[in-house]
Design a protein around this motif. Structure first.
Motif, PDB file in Angstrom:
ATOM      1  N   GLU A 164       6.393  -8.026   9.202  1.00 51.31           N
ATOM      2  CA  GLU A 164       5.892  -6.739   8.740  1.00 51.31           C
ATOM      3  C   GLU A 164       4.437  -6.519   9.140  1.00 51.31           C
ATOM      4  N   ASP A 165       4.161  -5.328   9.617  1.00 49.91           N
ATOM      5  CA  ASP A 165       2.804  -4.951   9.983  1.00 49.91           C
ATOM      6  C   ASP A 165       2.028  -4.609   8.706  1.00 49.91           C
ATOM      7  N   PRO A 166       0.962  -5.314   8.388  1.00 49.68           N
ATOM      8  CA  PRO A 166       0.227  -5.058   7.140  1.00 49.68           C
ATOM      9  C   PRO A 166      -0.387  -3.663   7.064  1.00 49.68           C
ATOM     10  N   LEU A 167      -0.634  -3.027   8.211  1.00 50.73           N
ATOM     11  CA  LEU A 167      -1.209  -1.684   8.207  1.00 50.73           C
ATOM     12  C   LEU A 167      -0.147  -0.597   8.114  1.00 50.73           C
ATOM     13  N   CYS A 168       1.115  -0.995   8.219  1.00 47.16           N
ATOM     14  CA  CYS A 168       2.223  -0.033   8.171  1.00 47.16           C
ATOM     15  C   CYS A 168       3.309  -0.603   7.275  1.00 47.16           C
ATOM     16  N   SER A 169       2.966  -0.798   6.021  1.00 48.02           N
ATOM     17  CA  SER A 169       3.843  -1.505   5.093  1.00 48.02           C
ATOM     18  C   SER A 169       4.165  -0.649   3.876  1.00 48.02           C
ATOM     19  N   PRO A 170       5.381  -0.750   3.354  1.00 48.65           N
ATOM     20  CA  PRO A 170       5.725  -0.008   2.131  1.00 48.65           C
ATOM     21  C   PRO A 170       4.947  -0.509   0.920  1.00 48.65           C
ATOM     22  N   ASN A 171       4.343  -1.698   1.047  1.00 47.48           N
ATOM     23  CA  ASN A 171       3.566  -2.259  -0.055  1.00 47.48           C
ATOM     24  C   ASN A 171       2.079  -1.924   0.037  1.00 47.48           C
ATOM     25  N   ASN A 172       1.706  -1.199   1.101  1.00 49.57           N
ATOM     26  CA  ASN A 172       0.296  -0.851   1.274  1.00 49.57           C
ATOM     27  C   ASN A 172       0.194   0.516   1.949  1.00 49.57           C
ATOM     28  N   ILE A 173       0.691   1.531   1.252  1.00 46.67           N
ATOM     29  CA  ILE A 173       0.734   2.869   1.827  1.00 46.67           C
ATOM     30  C   ILE A 173      -0.678   3.443   1.970  1.00 46.67           C
ATOM     31  N   GLN A 174      -0.952   3.990   3.144  1.00 45.62           N
ATOM     32  CA  GLN A 174      -2.253   4.607   3.396  1.00 45.62           C
ATOM     33  C   GLN A 174      -2.042   6.056   3.816  1.00 45.62           C
ATOM     34  N   LYS A 175      -2.379   6.969   2.923  1.00 43.49           N
ATOM     35  CA  LYS A 175      -2.255   8.395   3.227  1.00 43.49           C
ATOM     36  C   LYS A 175      -3.476   8.849   4.030  1.00 43.49           C
ATOM     37  N   ILE A 176      -3.219   9.656   5.033  1.00 44.20           N
ATOM     38  CA  ILE A 176      -4.282  10.129   5.900  1.00 44.20           C
ATOM     39  C   ILE A 176      -4.889  11.400   5.313  1.00 44.20           C
ATOM     40  N   SER A 177      -6.216  11.468   5.294  1.00 40.02           N
ATOM     41  CA  SER A 177      -6.923  12.614   4.733  1.00 40.02           C
ATOM     42  C   SER A 177      -7.526  13.476   5.827  1.00 40.02           C
ATOM     43  N   PHE A 178      -8.003  14.647   5.433  1.00 39.33           N
ATOM     44  CA  PHE A 178      -8.671  15.556   6.365  1.00 39.33           C
ATOM     45  C   PHE A 178      -9.925  14.897   6.940  1.00 39.33           C
ATOM     46  N   GLN A 179     -10.620  14.138   6.112  1.00 42.69           N
ATOM     47  CA  GLN A 179     -11.826  13.450   6.572  1.00 42.69           C
ATOM     48  C   GLN A 179     -11.500  12.436   7.669  1.00 42.69           C
ATOM     49  N   ASP A 180     -10.379  11.756   7.545  1.00 41.26           N
ATOM     50  CA  ASP A 180      -9.958  10.796   8.577  1.00 41.26           C
ATOM     51  C   ASP A 180      -9.760  11.503   9.919  1.00 41.26           C
ATOM     52  N   VAL A 181      -9.166  12.684   9.866  1.00 42.43           N
ATOM     53  CA  VAL A 181      -8.896  13.427  11.094  1.00 42.43           C
ATOM     54  C   VAL A 181     -10.188  13.930  11.734  1.00 42.43           C
ATOM     55  N   THR A 182     -11.102  14.444  10.923  1.00 41.38           N
ATOM     56  CA  THR A 182     -12.364  14.948  11.479  1.00 41.38           C
ATOM     57  C   THR A 182     -13.199  13.816  12.069  1.00 41.38           C
ATOM     58  N   THR A 183     -13.141  12.642  11.465  1.00 43.01           N
ATOM     59  CA  THR A 183     -13.844  11.474  12.024  1.00 43.01           C
ATOM     60  C   THR A 183     -13.276  11.127  13.389  1.00 43.01           C
ATOM     61  N   ALA A 184     -11.940  11.132  13.483  1.00 39.81           N
ATOM     62  CA  ALA A 184     -11.283  10.844  14.756  1.00 39.81           C
ATOM     63  C   ALA A 184     -11.664  11.878  15.809  1.00 39.81           C
ATOM     64  N   SER A 185     -11.716  13.145  15.407  1.00 41.72           N
ATOM     65  CA  SER A 185     -12.062  14.219  16.331  1.00 41.72           C
ATOM     66  C   SER A 185     -13.449  14.015  16.927  1.00 41.72           C
ATOM     67  N   PHE A 186     -14.391  13.604  16.101  1.00 45.71           N
ATOM     68  CA  PHE A 186     -15.764  13.377  16.562  1.00 45.71           C
ATOM     69  C   PHE A 186     -15.827  12.230  17.566  1.00 45.71           C
ATOM     70  N   LEU A 187     -15.096  11.155  17.284  1.00 45.02           N
ATOM     71  CA  LEU A 187     -15.188   9.960  18.123  1.00 45.02           C
ATOM     72  C   LEU A 187     -14.451  10.103  19.464  1.00 45.02           C
ATOM     73  N   ILE A 188     -13.348  10.805  19.490  1.00 44.11           N
ATOM     74  CA  ILE A 188     -12.583  10.893  20.747  1.00 44.11           C
ATOM     75  C   ILE A 188     -13.006  12.074  21.614  1.00 44.11           C
ATOM     76  N   LYS A 189     -13.890  12.917  21.098  1.00 44.67           N
ATOM     77  CA  LYS A 189     -14.334  14.085  21.849  1.00 44.67           C
ATOM     78  C   LYS A 189     -14.919  13.656  23.190  1.00 44.67           C
ATOM     79  N   GLY A 190     -14.456  14.271  24.253  1.00 44.54           N
ATOM     80  CA  GLY A 190     -14.911  13.912  25.588  1.00 44.54           C
ATOM     81  C   GLY A 190     -14.048  12.858  26.245  1.00 44.54           C
ATOM     82  N   GLY A 191     -13.259  12.145  25.440  1.00 44.36           N
ATOM     83  CA  GLY A 191     -12.390  11.103  25.983  1.00 44.36           C
ATOM     84  C   GLY A 191     -10.978  11.574  26.225  1.00 44.36           C
TER      85      GLY A 191
END
Length: 462
Positions: A43-70
């Motif tokens: 089992e992948d610890p980052l993708c596990s039914p025992n450790n659910i991680q919901k993605i937030s709007f802040q997570d997406v905006t952070t990603a947008s800033f970092l990948i911009k230009g790439g």
């Protein structure tokens, strides 16, 4: 994103979902099986039914800033299909990314978020092709070693491109589950990060940047239609779009041959679902991601399942009218509209996500032919005609008289009881359904025995 473990809230029952318009009508519940025990052990610890991680709007905006230009900021123009379909259609052209799909976004963000030590050791993943290409390309550009495990069913073109991007490619397994099993084993033995192509939190956040761009490009869109495989794309897009526009509708589409998300909704949680060969090979994921499922369920407005014939027809439509070459997964959104699943959006603005354009040339040709056949523009029939001089010629002249183009023709004498007759098999192309009906009437009026092979492919106009 939340790092605290959460329990799934059971999804509404099938009947409840149907009354709310959020679950497609399925003739019978597809057969499902339990996940292999070996997969549970790895089992992948980052993708596990025992450790659910919901993605937030802040997570997406952070990603947008970092990948911009790439990655590319892809266009989202109004489609010429709008007039025909009775709704204003916009096409988010993610197939214009360098590697041909949206997967680059999440791949680059996940790679940028690695520690310096992890970057030195490299990464590994299992993928049907698009994630593998995005990961291979960006890992190479960032100087990070990359290994990808791809199932035997992955398109040859995608396998070769990963090698061209400098990745170590291992072809193993009959489906994604077996490929992932091997990749997870290697990850554990060599202690290198495994990056799940649809459920890793950074992958989902990266894909969500598409939602930010759509909201910026089409400011008053009523709905976004998203192809669904493992669920990462729709989860990220929903997290971004619903935060900016709470009233926008998020619609998921999957093929009848790989309805993993529909089964997960019926089950109340992700469940292993055997997939069948499909035109939308990029959506053939046997089990929806846990993080993706938890993220998107509160935000999802409707999930529909489309038949393969509609996907083939959608590919054809996009080539003919938009000059867009997309793979089956990328055409799924248009397929849902053509099939009449989204008629509630007539006279409204709808964004279709054309998520990828990596399709084998031979498969592409087959898709176009199947699309023509599905629409009734490619017709096959067998007619018994006179074997006297001019018999077959008369048939060809009859077809030419109404402007029908013969694509293939063959005749058979040995297995005909009447020695003065010949059986002729013809594949021909017509302009549209009305033209096909005109030909059918002409043939039946002039020949006593004509057999048409148009079922179940032919889709009559509504």
């Amino acid at each position: 994103m939340s790092n605290t473990a959460e329990k799934f809230t059971a999804a509404p029952s099938t009947k409840e979902k149907q009354s709310n318009g959020t679950l497609p009508t399925v003739p019978e519940k597809p057969k499902v099986t339990e996940v292999d025990k070996n997969l549970r052990e790895l089992e992948d610890p980052l993708c596990s039914p025992n450790n659910i991680q919901k993605i937030s709007f802040q997570d997406v905006t952070t990603a947008s800033f970092l990948i911009k230009g790439g990655v590319e900021y892809t266009p989202c123009p109004k489609s010429q299909l709008s007039g025909q379909l009775g709704m204003t259609i916009y096409l988010k052209k993610e197939f214009l990314q360098y590697t041909g799909s949206f997967k680059e976004r999440g791949a680059r963000y996940a790679l940028l978020m690695l520690s310096d030590e992890q970057k030195k050791r490299g990464v590994i993943s299992a993928s049907l092709g698009n994630h593998a290409q995005g990961l291979s390309y960006h890992a190479n550009s960032l100087g990070i070693p990359c290994t990808v495990v791809m199932p035997k069913a992955a398109p040859i073109m995608k396998i070769q491109k990963c090698r061209n991007y400098g990745a170590n490619v291992i072809v193993h397994g009959s489906d994604m589950a077996e490929s992932k099993n091997l990749a997870m084993t290697i990850s554990k033995e060599k202690k290198i990060p495994y990056i799940n192509g649809y459920d890793h939190p950074h992958i989902i956040a990266g894909q969500g940047t598409i939602g930010l761009e759509i909201c910026e490009q089409v400011k008053d869109a009523d709905a976004i239609v998203v192809p669904v495989g493992g669920g990462g794309l729709i989860a990220g897009v929903a997290a971004a779009a619903k935060s900016l526009r709470p009233n926008i509708k998020i619609i998921g589409v999957e093929s009848e041959k790989c309805s993993s998300f529909t089964n997960a909704m019926q089950n109340g949680a992700p469940i292993y679902t055997p997939n069948l060969p499909t035109l939308a090979d990029g959506l053939a994921v046997p089990c929806v991601g846990y993080n993706a499922f938890a993220t998107v369920m509160p935000l999802l407005d409707k999930m529909v399942v489309v038949k393969e014939e509609w996907i083939a027809l959608a590919i054809l439509r996009l080539v003919e009218l938009e000059k867009c070459v997309v793979e089956g997964a990328g055409a799924a959104g248009l397929a849902a509209i053509l099939a009449g699943h989204l008629d509630e959006f007539k006279d409204k603005k709808v964004v279709l996500l054309l998520c990828g354009g990596n399709i084998d040339t031979t498969i592409f040709g087959r898709c176009l032919e199947r699309g023509l056949a599905a629409e009734g523009r490619l017709l096959k029939f067998i007619a018994t005609v006179s074997d006297r001089p001019g018999g077959i010629s008369d048939l060809c002249k009859l077809m030419a008289s109404v402007g029908v183009s013969i694509k293939d023709i063959m005749h058979e004498r040995a297995f005909i009881r009447d020695i003065y007759s010949v059986e002729v098999k013809v594949i021909c192309e017509t302009r549209d359904w009305a033209h096909t009906e005109e030909l059918r009437k002409l043939l039946t009026d002039n020949y006593t025995r004509v057999i048409f092979s148009d079922v179940p492919l032919a889709i009559p106009p509504s």
